[in-house]
Design a protein around this motif. Structure first.
Motif, PDB file in Angstrom:
ATOM      1  N   ASP A   1      -1.903   2.801   3.223  1.00 33.39           N
ATOM      2  CA  ASP A   1      -1.285   2.468   4.497  1.00 33.39           C
ATOM      3  C   ASP A   1      -1.699   3.578   5.465  1.00 33.39           C
ATOM      4  O   ASP A   1      -1.329   4.736   5.274  1.00 33.39           O
ATOM      5  CB  ASP A   1       0.232   2.406   4.337  1.00 33.39           C
ATOM      6  CG  ASP A   1       0.962   2.066   5.633  1.00 33.39           C
ATOM      7  OD1 ASP A   1       0.429   2.355   6.727  1.00 33.39           O
ATOM      8  OD2 ASP A   1       2.081   1.534   5.552  1.00 33.39           O
ATOM      9  N   THR A   2      -2.473   3.249   6.475  1.00 29.72           N
ATOM     10  CA  THR A   2      -2.988   4.272   7.396  1.00 29.72           C
ATOM     11  C   THR A   2      -2.304   4.235   8.756  1.00 29.72           C
ATOM     12  O   THR A   2      -2.853   4.726   9.751  1.00 29.72           O
ATOM     13  CB  THR A   2      -4.512   4.120   7.581  1.00 29.72           C
ATOM     14  OG1 THR A   2      -4.792   2.832   8.146  1.00 29.72           O
ATOM     15  CG2 THR A   2      -5.238   4.266   6.252  1.00 29.72           C
TER      16      THR A   2
ATOM     17  N   ASP B   1       2.322   4.404   1.426  1.00 26.36           N
ATOM     18  CA  ASP B   1       2.511   5.177   2.645  1.00 26.36           C
ATOM     19  C   ASP B   1       2.834   6.610   2.238  1.00 26.36           C
ATOM     20  O   ASP B   1       2.989   6.918   1.057  1.00 26.36           O
ATOM     21  CB  ASP B   1       3.587   4.572   3.553  1.00 26.36           C
ATOM     22  CG  ASP B   1       4.944   4.428   2.849  1.00 26.36           C
ATOM     23  OD1 ASP B   1       5.228   5.208   1.912  1.00 26.36           O
ATOM     24  OD2 ASP B   1       5.716   3.538   3.240  1.00 26.36           O
TER      25      ASP B   1
ATOM     26  N   THR C   1     -13.200   4.409   0.943  1.00 23.77           N
ATOM     27  CA  THR C   1     -13.260   4.839   2.341  1.00 23.77           C
ATOM     28  C   THR C   1     -14.660   5.322   2.678  1.00 23.77           C
ATOM     29  O   THR C   1     -15.188   6.225   2.012  1.00 23.77           O
ATOM     30  CB  THR C   1     -12.256   5.984   2.604  1.00 23.77           C
ATOM     31  OG1 THR C   1     -10.993   5.647   2.031  1.00 23.77           O
ATOM     32  CG2 THR C   1     -12.110   6.227   4.096  1.00 23.77           C
TER      33      THR C   1
ATOM     34  N   SER D   1      -9.250   2.861   3.904  1.00 22.13           N
ATOM     35  CA  SER D   1      -9.898   1.760   4.626  1.00 22.13           C
ATOM     36  C   SER D   1      -8.919   0.650   4.979  1.00 22.13           C
ATOM     37  O   SER D   1      -9.254  -0.232   5.768  1.00 22.13           O
ATOM     38  CB  SER D   1     -11.017   1.157   3.764  1.00 22.13           C
ATOM     39  OG  SER D   1     -10.466   0.468   2.661  1.00 22.13           O
ATOM     40  N   THR D   2      -7.712   0.662   4.401  1.00 20.47           N
ATOM     41  CA  THR D   2      -6.694  -0.388   4.479  1.00 20.47           C
ATOM     42  C   THR D   2      -7.143  -1.650   3.747  1.00 20.47           C
ATOM     43  O   THR D   2      -6.431  -2.648   3.717  1.00 20.47           O
ATOM     44  CB  THR D   2      -6.293  -0.761   5.934  1.00 20.47           C
ATOM     45  OG1 THR D   2      -7.336  -1.517   6.551  1.00 20.47           O
ATOM     46  CG2 THR D   2      -6.006   0.487   6.746  1.00 20.47           C
ATOM     47  N   ASP D   3      -8.311  -1.613   3.147  1.00 21.81           N
ATOM     48  CA  ASP D   3      -8.898  -2.733   2.416  1.00 21.81           C
ATOM     49  C   ASP D   3      -8.984  -2.294   0.963  1.00 21.81           C
ATOM     50  O   ASP D   3      -9.068  -1.106   0.681  1.00 21.81           O
ATOM     51  CB  ASP D   3     -10.308  -2.970   2.990  1.00 21.81           C
ATOM     52  CG  ASP D   3     -10.971  -4.214   2.450  1.00 21.81           C
ATOM     53  OD1 ASP D   3     -10.273  -5.043   1.838  1.00 21.81           O
ATOM     54  OD2 ASP D   3     -12.190  -4.352   2.644  1.00 21.81           O
TER      55      ASP D   3
ATOM     56  N   ASP E   1      -9.109   1.422  -3.038  1.00 23.05           N
ATOM     57  CA  ASP E   1      -9.298   1.478  -1.593  1.00 23.05           C
ATOM     58  C   ASP E   1     -10.419   2.480  -1.358  1.00 23.05           C
ATOM     59  O   ASP E   1     -10.221   3.684  -1.466  1.00 23.05           O
ATOM     60  CB  ASP E   1      -8.002   1.931  -0.926  1.00 23.05           C
ATOM     61  CG  ASP E   1      -8.032   1.816   0.586  1.00 23.05           C
ATOM     62  OD1 ASP E   1      -9.120   1.995   1.172  1.00 23.05           O
ATOM     63  OD2 ASP E   1      -6.970   1.577   1.176  1.00 23.05           O
TER      64      ASP E   1
ATOM     65  N   HIS F   1      -4.290   1.815  -2.691  1.00 23.83           N
ATOM     66  CA  HIS F   1      -4.370   1.039  -1.449  1.00 23.83           C
ATOM     67  C   HIS F   1      -3.634   1.833  -0.384  1.00 23.83           C
ATOM     68  O   HIS F   1      -2.468   2.193  -0.569  1.00 23.83           O
ATOM     69  CB  HIS F   1      -3.739  -0.341  -1.637  1.00 23.83           C
ATOM     70  CG  HIS F   1      -3.976  -1.280  -0.493  1.00 23.83           C
ATOM     71  ND1 HIS F   1      -3.311  -2.482  -0.358  1.00 23.83           N
ATOM     72  CD2 HIS F   1      -4.820  -1.197   0.564  1.00 23.83           C
ATOM     73  CE1 HIS F   1      -3.729  -3.098   0.725  1.00 23.83           C
ATOM     74  NE2 HIS F   1      -4.639  -2.341   1.305  1.00 23.83           N
TER      75      HIS F   1
ATOM     76  N   PRO G   1       0.816  -1.205   0.000  1.00 26.69           N
ATOM     77  CA  PRO G   1       0.000   0.000   0.000  1.00 26.69           C
ATOM     78  C   PRO G   1       0.859   1.268   0.000  1.00 26.69           C
ATOM     79  O   PRO G   1       2.021   1.236   0.394  1.00 26.69           O
ATOM     80  CB  PRO G   1      -0.798  -0.118   1.294  1.00 26.69           C
ATOM     81  CG  PRO G   1       0.065  -0.934   2.205  1.00 26.69           C
ATOM     82  CD  PRO G   1       0.766  -1.918   1.310  1.00 26.69           C
TER      83      PRO G   1
ATOM     84  N   GLU H   1      -8.946   4.524  12.891  1.00 25.52           N
ATOM     85  CA  GLU H   1      -9.147   3.131  12.529  1.00 25.52           C
ATOM     86  C   GLU H   1     -10.428   3.038  11.722  1.00 25.52           C
ATOM     87  O   GLU H   1     -11.495   3.450  12.199  1.00 25.52           O
ATOM     88  CB  GLU H   1      -9.237   2.243  13.774  1.00 25.52           C
ATOM     89  CG  GLU H   1      -9.352   0.770  13.444  1.00 25.52           C
ATOM     90  CD  GLU H   1      -9.341  -0.097  14.686  1.00 25.52           C
ATOM     91  OE1 GLU H   1      -9.464  -1.332  14.552  1.00 25.52           O
ATOM     92  OE2 GLU H   1      -9.214   0.456  15.805  1.00 25.52           O
TER      93      GLU H   1
END
Length: 328
Positions: A287-288, A143, A221, A248-250, A219, A285, A141, A298
């Protein structure tokens, strides 16, 4: 607190204005009602914000104006404690057709607000940036250290605005945070986005249209998560001076997304494929980790959970929302 929300009649800005007003804050919304999509949706966002103010003992004021109007912006910023800058000319594909407008609104408009912030002093400037600043992925993902090489004028304009904001904060000594959103969706979302289009077509027995082969991944959100990240910045200074991913990290490929919506609503339909637009990102994608560390962020919804929630909302609000989607 006195909060100015630019673009506050739009999708994300409308949800922020609603939340702030419900929480008892004094909210001023600046929006120019650009007809990028049906303005009835913006009018609905305004009514929701006003109702939230009545319910939450806050206040809500609408100013019909443009961030390119430096004098107006200066007046509004002068009365604000916090500025949430959501106003922008949206859309990756249209930016290819008219890049100068994206520069005028997204860059020069942001500079007008930043000039006002440096002259008047505010508690914090929070701006909506975008995953479009990353461009083609070197790795996933993404960053926040990933190279920023946008492939569309829209992405370039958001990156320029973000870099101006962070440099202004450093040079003129006021707190700035840029939130890099990853494809936000949910109730009252813009009608020209993939999820709203897939849902509206399926409930009307029309096949979902996929641009490209559907292997592109996104990704997505959920709007509630974006709102919570912004609300956290009323209290936290941990992210000041930084750009922060909000995702969403998904992620999910577009074909699977369209298939799952189709299977839930109209399993007899076929998928339709059309030519992919060059300016569209291949993959996103998020990275959170930074958002989690600095803001306690989260994501509360996986993509599948969020889409299910949106479908439920769509069906409950179909009478007024669907005509806006179908006309887009």
């Amino acid at each position: 607190m006195h909060i100015l929300v630019t673009g506050g009649a739009g999708f994300i800005g409308g949800h922020l204005a609603e939340r702030f007003a419900r929480d008892g804050h004094s909210v001023v919304v600046l929006d120019n009602f650009d007809p990028f999509y049906d303005l009835d949706l913006k009018e609905h966002n305004v009514e929701v914000g006003r109702e939230a103010a009545r319910e939450g003992d806050g206040s809500y004021e609408l100013v019909d104006g443009d961030v390119r109007d430096a004098e107006l912006v200066t007046d509004l910023v002068g009365d604000a404690d916090y500025v949430y800058h959501q106003a922008a000319q949206a859309g990756v594909r249209p930016s290819v057709e008219n890049p100068r407008k994206y520069d005028a609104v997204n860059v020069d408009g942001t500079l007008n607000i930043l000039d006002a912030c440096r002259d008047t002093g505010i508690e914090r400037f929070v701006m909506a940036s975008s995953s479009s600043v990353y461009g083609k992925p070197r790795y996933l993902p993404y960053d926040e250290q990933h190279p920023t090489t946008p492939v569309s004028p829209y992405g370039a304009s958001k990156l320029a605005a973000e870099r101006y904001a962070c440099s202004y904060g450093e040079v003129y000594d006021f707190p700035v945070v840029a939130l890099r959103y990853f494809t936000v969706y949910g109730p009252r979302m813009r009608p020209n986005m993939a999820i709203s289009n897939f849902v509206s077509r399926c409930v009307n027995d029309e096949p979902p249209v996929i641009y490209g082969d559907g292997t592109q991944t996104r990704d997505f959100t959920y709007i509630d998560d974006v709102v919570e990240a912004n609300v956290a910045l009323l209290e936290s200074d941990a992210a000041d001076g930084q750009a922060v991913n909000i995702g969403s990290t998904d992620n999910i490929d577009i074909k699977t997304l369209a298939t799952e919506i189709r299977d839930q609503l109209a399993p007899e339909l076929d998928l339709v494929y059309e030519e992919r637009h060059d300016a569209d990102s291949e993959h996103t994608h998020a990275d959170t980790a930074r958002a989690g560390e600095l803001l306690g962020y989260e994501a509360s919804h996986t993509i599948r959970e969020g889409v299910a929630a949106f479908i439920e909302w769509y069906e409950a609000n179909r009478e007024w929302y669907e005509p806006l989607v179908m006309e887009s």
